[in-house]
Design an enzyme around this catalytic site. Structure first.
Site, PDB file in Angstrom:
ATOM      1  N   HIS A 102     -11.391  -3.399   3.244  1.00 57.80           N
ATOM      2  CA  HIS A 102     -11.263  -3.122   4.677  1.00 57.80           C
ATOM      3  C   HIS A 102     -12.007  -1.849   5.087  1.00 57.80           C
ATOM      4  CE1 HIS A 102      -8.492  -0.569   2.702  1.00 57.80           C
ATOM      5  NE2 HIS A 102      -8.175   0.060   3.820  1.00 57.80           N
ATOM      6  N   ASP A 103     -12.499  -1.081   4.128  1.00 55.97           N
ATOM      7  CA  ASP A 103     -13.237   0.148   4.447  1.00 55.97           C
ATOM      8  C   ASP A 103     -14.742  -0.023   4.254  1.00 55.97           C
ATOM      9  OD1 ASP A 103     -10.955   1.683   4.960  1.00 55.97           O
ATOM     10  OD2 ASP A 103     -10.701   2.142   2.828  1.00 55.97           O
ATOM     11  N   ASP A 114       0.872  -1.172   0.000  1.00 53.91           N
ATOM     12  CA  ASP A 114       0.000   0.000   0.000  1.00 53.91           C
ATOM     13  C   ASP A 114       0.910   1.223   0.000  1.00 53.91           C
ATOM     14  OD1 ASP A 114      -2.448   1.563   0.587  1.00 53.91           O
ATOM     15  OD2 ASP A 114      -3.174  -0.362   1.305  1.00 53.91           O
ATOM     16  N   GLU A 156      -6.572   3.706  -5.657  1.00 57.71           N
ATOM     17  CA  GLU A 156      -7.876   3.828  -5.010  1.00 57.71           C
ATOM     18  C   GLU A 156      -8.403   5.204  -5.421  1.00 57.71           C
ATOM     19  OE1 GLU A 156     -10.025   3.962  -0.641  1.00 57.71           O
ATOM     20  OE2 GLU A 156      -8.038   4.788  -0.871  1.00 57.71           O
ATOM     21  N   ASP A 199      -3.177   4.630  -2.045  1.00 58.94           N
ATOM     22  CA  ASP A 199      -4.251   5.053  -1.155  1.00 58.94           C
ATOM     23  C   ASP A 199      -4.779   6.434  -1.563  1.00 58.94           C
ATOM     24  OD1 ASP A 199      -5.646   4.473   1.381  1.00 58.94           O
ATOM     25  OD2 ASP A 199      -4.618   6.266   2.113  1.00 58.94           O
TER      26      ASP A 199
HETATM   27  C1  BGC Z   1      -7.864   3.670   3.315  1.00 55.58           C
HETATM   28  C2  BGC Z   1      -8.492   3.803   4.660  1.00 55.58           C
HETATM   29  C3  BGC Z   1      -7.836   4.944   5.383  1.00 55.58           C
HETATM   30  C4  BGC Z   1      -7.856   6.226   4.530  1.00 55.58           C
HETATM   31  C5  BGC Z   1      -6.867   7.193   5.022  1.00 55.58           C
HETATM   32  C6  BGC Z   1      -8.255   4.961   2.673  1.00 55.58           C
HETATM   33  O1  BGC Z   1      -9.088   5.052   1.740  1.00 55.58           O
HETATM   34  O2  BGC Z   1      -8.301   2.582   2.564  1.00 55.58           O
HETATM   35  O3  BGC Z   1      -8.445   2.627   5.394  1.00 55.58           O
HETATM   36  O4  BGC Z   1      -8.511   5.209   6.565  1.00 55.58           O
HETATM   37  O5  BGC Z   1      -7.499   5.976   3.197  1.00 55.58           O
HETATM   38  O6  BGC Z   1      -5.596   6.743   4.759  1.00 55.58           O
END
Ligand code: BGC
Length: 534
Positions: free
Chosen positions: A323-324, A100, A258, A201
């Site tokens: 995970h979110d 990540d 993402e 991310d």
């Molecule tokens: C991650 C989350 C995180 C956020 C801040 C994201 O989208 O997947 O788990 O809390 O970014 O880093």
């Protein structure tokens, strides 16, 4: 390797939330040696790459997405040597390793921030987004993703700093050249170590408006609108171009972004990062599928739209849980007949055009776990309790077997297990011919054997009418037909043409069985991959 055959296009990515995969040293926390131990399991399942949520040094105020040192592995997971061993072993098994990469922010405990915060005139004073404020007030109306102002006042530096998320996650300033160069050195460090790519991310948030203009009221909530001054800024595309150039200095490395777009999802946003001339990202998560309820028409609609939007050179990436966004089996519409629906979703995920991403435990149908407030670690759950109970519910330990602590650990895990591990676990599902895990294994095998499922065109046949989704995958002279019945009734689909078909894998039919489309009668919740033979 020709671009067509590159691993990230035909492979399957498996997402590990490291705290919860396997604890090898009896501290209740998953770790890297634990993943090493379980690699043969992943190999047998048939995955081609693992993506780890952050393994870096972190105070873990946001599940590791608050990094205090990008160059080191957090001791709770092991050491850099453990990580090297993992990468080497994974590579001998033909499994790639994806890290990540959190470019948007660091932890407040990162050395860079500590220095930046110390004064307005230090070497790193411009490495974060600082502002003196306006007339003694916050600089503007920008909101953090978790609610409230995105600005926090530092009494040490006597200025405000910007944070897209919690106040302990200050945003980096990607307009600063020195910071960029230092950041990219870390990327090179991991690439040199053998990492096969990165999941980026919230990468569409990394650059913010230079003029700090107030956002229009609605879009000042970053997760409500895409029309804001804090995302998809032109400069972020330039930064990604630089990153792309670095990564392209190595062979076959992946950048998977993402790209957040709020519900109901908007595939145009992700598509912008996959541009044709010089694609910035190889893959981008587009969450439109995740946001859909159990409805074949709306699934079809978003799939067709996403495929239309992805430019040449881009490639789709499909995902149902992470995970979110919690476990898909707990979403509205999935309440009844979950076992049957899980098999249909598995068939869909592995037969759509694009790279499938599985979240650990999806293969046994893991569900969200009910947790008490006192058991929560996730700050979003703590902040919004009882209206929103947080993301930990989908981050509970992998359910390996029926033993104490589900075979995950010898001691009480860092977060409670889902008590359903007694019935739902890898060991018992491995033993059962009818289990979801066995179905996943077979599906993955079929996907690997038949090129149309990896590389073929995707051609819709029945677009959700009457509860049925059907589409073909065509590659060279081979055509497969995937038929999914979303209803709990027998159904007779109407195809535009008849054909003789043979079952490759099915929730209800025997493999090798042949039939004709014009007499096909589907079982309730049937999912079948046919080979068109005539
Ligand atoms: C991650 C989350 C995180 C956020 C801040 C994201 O989208 O997947 O788990 O809390 O970014 O880093």
């Amino acid at each position: 390797m020709s671009e067509e055959w590159i691993w990230w296009k035909h492979g399957i990515i498996y997402h590990i939330y490291p705290l919860s995969f396997y604890d090898s040293n009896g501290d209740g926390i998953g770790d890297i040696p634990g993943v090493i131990e379980k690699l043969p399991y992943l190999k047998e399942l048939g995955v081609d790459a693992i993506w780890f949520s952050p393994l870096y040094e972190s105070p873990f105020a946001d599940g590791g997405y608050d990094i205090s040192n990008f160059r080191n592995i957090d001791t709770r997971f092991g050491s850099i040597d453990d990580f090297r061993k993992l990468t080497e072993y994974a590579h001998t098994l033909g499994i790639r390793v994806i890290m990540d990469l959190v470019m948007n922010h660091t932890s407040i405990q990162h050395d860079w921030f500590i220095e930046s915060n110390s004064s307005t005139e230090n070497d790193k004073s411009d490495w974060y987004i600082w502002h003196p404020g306006k007339n003694g007030k916050k600089p503007n109306n920008w909101k953090s993703a978790i609610g409230g102002s995105a600005w926090t006042y530092s009494s040490e530096r006597k200025q405000y700093y910007y944070h897209s998320f919690f106040h302990y996650q200050p945003d980096l300033n990607w307009r600063n050249k020195q910071m960029r160069e230092e950041y990219f050195k870390q990327v090179i460090y991991w690439l040199d170590l053998g990492v096969d790519g990165f999941r980026l991310d919230v990468v569409n948030l990394i650059v913010k408006d230079k003029k700090f203009r107030n956002a229009p009221l609605l879009s000042s909530f970053p997760f409500l609108s895409t029309k804001s001054y804090t995302r998809n800024r032109p400069k972020s595309f330039k930064v990604l171009k630089q990153l792309r150039k670095i990564v392209d200095g190595y062979q076959d490395r992946l950048l998977l972004g993402e790209i957040y777009a709020p519900p109901p999802g908007d595939s145009t946003v992700a598509a912008r990062y996959l541009g044709s001339d010089t694609p910035l990202l190889n893959l981008a998560f587009d969450f439109s599928l995740i946001y859909r309820l159990w409805n074949p028409k709306s699934y079809m609609r978003v799939i067709i739209r996403a495929l239309e939007l992805i430019p040449e050179g881009g490639w789709p990436c499909n995902v149902f849980s992470n995970h979110d966004l919690l476990r898909y089996l707990n979403r509205p519409g999935f309440y009844w007949f979950r076992e049957e629906k899980a098999k249909l979703i598995a068939t869909l995920l592995l037969t759509l055009k694009g790279t499938p991403v599985l979240y650990y435990g999806d293969e046994i149908g893991m569900r969200n776990t009910s947790l008490r407030f006192s058991e929560l670690q996730d700050p979003t759950g703590k902040k919004y309790w009882p209206f929103y109970k947080g993301r930990d519910r989908a981050r509970t330990p992998m359910q390996w077997n029926r033993d104490l602590h589900a075979g995950f650990s010898k001691v009480k895990p860092w977060i409670p297990l889902n008590p359903d591990y007694l019935q739902r676990n890898i060991e018992s599902q491995s033993e059962s011919e009818k289990s979801l895990l066995t179905f996943y294994r077979k599906l993955i095998k079929v996907r690997k054997e038949y090129l149309p499922l990896q590389m073929g065109n995707w051609i819709p046949q029945i677009e959700g009418e009457n509860g049925i989704m059907a589409y073909s995958r065509v590659y060279e002279n081979e055509c497969l037909l995937i038929v999914l019945n979303f209803r709990n009734y027998y159904k007779s689909p109407v195809f535009s043409e008849d054909a003789q078909v043979k079952v490759l894998i099915s929730t209800h039919r025997n493999t090798e069985e042949t039939t004709h489309l014009n007499i096909l009668r589907l079982f309730p919740f049937e999912g079948t991959i046919f080979q068109v033979i005539d």
